[in-house]
Scaffold this motif. Sequence first.
Motif, short mmCIF file in Angstrom:
data_model
loop_
_atom_site.label_atom_id
_atom_site.label_comp_id
_atom_site.label_asym_id
_atom_site.label_seq_id
_atom_site.Cartn_x
_atom_site.Cartn_y
_atom_site.Cartn_z
N TYR A 136 0.81 -1.22 0.00
CA TYR A 136 0.00 0.00 0.00
C TYR A 136 0.85 1.28 0.00
O TYR A 136 0.37 2.34 -0.39
CB TYR A 136 -0.93 0.00 1.22
N TYR A 236 -6.16 -2.41 10.23
CA TYR A 236 -7.29 -3.14 9.65
C TYR A 236 -6.90 -4.57 9.33
O TYR A 236 -5.74 -4.84 8.96
CB TYR A 236 -7.76 -2.44 8.37
N ARG A 241 -7.96 -4.34 3.96
CA ARG A 241 -6.93 -3.36 3.57
C ARG A 241 -7.05 -2.84 2.13
O ARG A 241 -6.89 -1.64 1.90
CB ARG A 241 -5.53 -3.93 3.84
N ILE A 243 -9.55 -2.11 0.51
CA ILE A 243 -10.57 -1.06 0.47
C ILE A 243 -10.15 0.11 1.35
O ILE A 243 -10.20 1.27 0.94
CB ILE A 243 -11.94 -1.59 0.96
N MET A 244 -9.70 -0.20 2.57
CA MET A 244 -9.41 0.86 3.53
C MET A 244 -8.25 1.76 3.12
O MET A 244 -8.13 2.88 3.58
CB MET A 244 -9.13 0.27 4.93
N GLN A 245 -7.41 1.25 2.23
CA GLN A 245 -6.28 2.10 1.79
C GLN A 245 -6.78 3.45 1.23
O GLN A 245 -6.11 4.47 1.37
CB GLN A 245 -5.44 1.38 0.74
N TYR A 246 -7.98 3.44 0.63
CA TYR A 246 -8.48 4.69 0.03
C TYR A 246 -8.99 5.67 1.08
O TYR A 246 -9.21 6.84 0.80
CB TYR A 246 -9.58 4.38 -1.00
N ALA A 247 -9.18 5.17 2.32
CA ALA A 247 -9.70 6.05 3.38
C ALA A 247 -8.57 6.68 4.18
O ALA A 247 -8.82 7.44 5.10
CB ALA A 247 -10.61 5.23 4.30
N ILE A 248 -7.34 6.34 3.86
CA ILE A 248 -6.22 6.84 4.67
C ILE A 248 -5.52 7.97 3.92
O ILE A 248 -4.89 7.75 2.87
CB ILE A 248 -5.25 5.68 4.99
N PRO A 249 -5.64 9.21 4.42
CA PRO A 249 -5.12 10.38 3.67
C PRO A 249 -3.63 10.26 3.33
O PRO A 249 -3.22 10.60 2.23
CB PRO A 249 -5.37 11.56 4.61
N ARG A 252 -3.07 8.20 0.35
CA ARG A 252 -3.47 8.90 -0.89
C ARG A 252 -2.39 9.91 -1.30
O ARG A 252 -2.16 10.15 -2.47
CB ARG A 252 -4.83 9.59 -0.71
#
Length: 515
Positions: A136, A236, A241, A243-249, A252
């Motif tokens: 990630y 997570y 993970r 999916i959640m990677q996109y929620a972590i600023p 990004r």
Amino acid sequence: MGSPSELDRIIFPPLLPQLQNLSSIHVAAILGLVTIAIGIVSVVASGRRQRLALGIPIVGGSDKASIKKNRIRFVHDGMAMLSEGYEKNKGSMFYVPSVLGERLMIPPKYVEELKTAPIDKVDFVATFQEMFEGKYTTMGSRSTLHPRVVKAQLNHHLADVMPGVQEEIRNAFEEDFPNCDDWTPVPVVDRLTQIVARVSSRMFGGTTLSENREWIKASIAFALDGFTGAQAIKQYPHILRPIMQYAIPTLRQISEHYRSAERAAIPLLEARERAGEKALDLLSWMSEQAQGGEQDKAFIAGILLKVSFAAIHTSAAAPAQLVFDLCAMPEYIEPLRKELEGVMQPDGGIDKNGFHKLTKMDSIMKESQRFNPLLLITFERVVTADYRLKDGFVIPANTTIGVPTQAITMDPDIYPNPKTFDGFRFEKERIKGAENAGRQVYAASNHDSMAFGYGRHACPGRFFASNEIKAIMGYLLLNYDMKFSEGQTRPKSMLFETQNLPDHEATVMFRKRKS
Ligand code: HEM
């Protein structure tokens, strides 16, 4: 100059940015909870299950409850745990519990056979991918382009790049360091990181890179966002993970840093290609040495970002620690100045011969590193399949191994009076004989001195780092007086798992010297 809070964010990688405004008690509590979560998740949901070798002692006790407790203890008390393990088991193996699992500490005698083991069985890159969630964060590249080029071309051309590097140091201090006409508090880690990023970038791609503020910012922030992004995604379960990677600023942000690297490097590579121009810098050497897919310019730009990850925070930590040591022991300042004045060229720079003559500086850098290395453990590798050593011991598959480097440097059988800071101890050892001399230098890599690792992956940038740190310290000592403010003591380093980071909040008083 960046604001302190922005640089705060950048310099102390393990802390999430949201934590920056909290008190240290809150931060400790939150980090504790995060760590427990990471521990539970990484051990319960980890894709790889660890088998412990029988009969190998575990620091803090072998029962389940002790291991669980000590995994958490390792987050902030690794130095004491590793010393305890080393002292009790000198010359043999021991496990140290950690949130990534029980790490197997090996005595240096085994590195000789392990350093030549097949890369897929004793894997260097896997340690980064595991620690920094490479999937990630992109940390832990399998490309060999940068180690190849740093080892061959940079080391070969070290003397050619140093004049530019020293010019960049002068510019960086003028533009990025406070004026200090009178005593001024300066956040040391913050300013030195900015300066090292510029100076390293001069070696990476000349003034086009060193004067590109967007690139400098990205090169510093990439490492931070990688660290914090990794901590965040580890909370997570594996299944969530992707999916959640996109929620972590911070995760990004990483792709933004790649865009910045491309905007900085690609036009430079293209312009040089059009002009048929070669330069004595890393970018030019990488494009010359690139094979097949490595020739893609965006790929080279990405690799540049990865070199900056290896080069910047590492090389900024060392002079920061040394500044703290010099303020705590100011009696070393004058002998160092005298040595520097003896090698200074009329243009204010140090030449190849001069760098070799800085034996006092080299020695105190190594002593400072002995007390405060960036990493407590080096030669970290993931053993991917059961591995039989020559003496018959089998390292179980899925074990992270490493050498307790910092504990070794506190061994009285190797370093007499190890707890006493003796700035010129390595210079004194050098004088004893030529055969011994090579082992005593800052950049040496041997069984007693593994701060830069060992074997085929030993840090290829250590010779550059050694010169760069000397040039930065030389500039600081000859142009500024430095001291702690009234009543201040040496800032304590901050332990986070295997990392031992200089206090990023500490300030030191600087005043320009009158010429
Ligand atoms: C004081 C500063 C530095 C420290 C403490 C340091 C430390 C290390 C360590 C411990 C390793 C792993 C070695 C092993 O496990 O055997 C490493 C690898 C590496 N370092 Fe450094 N480093 C520093 C500066 C630099 C600089 C300035 C560069 C680039 C110019 C650099 C480039 C690399 C690269 C490319 C690798 C990976 C080698 C490979 O993949 O085989 N480092 N470094």
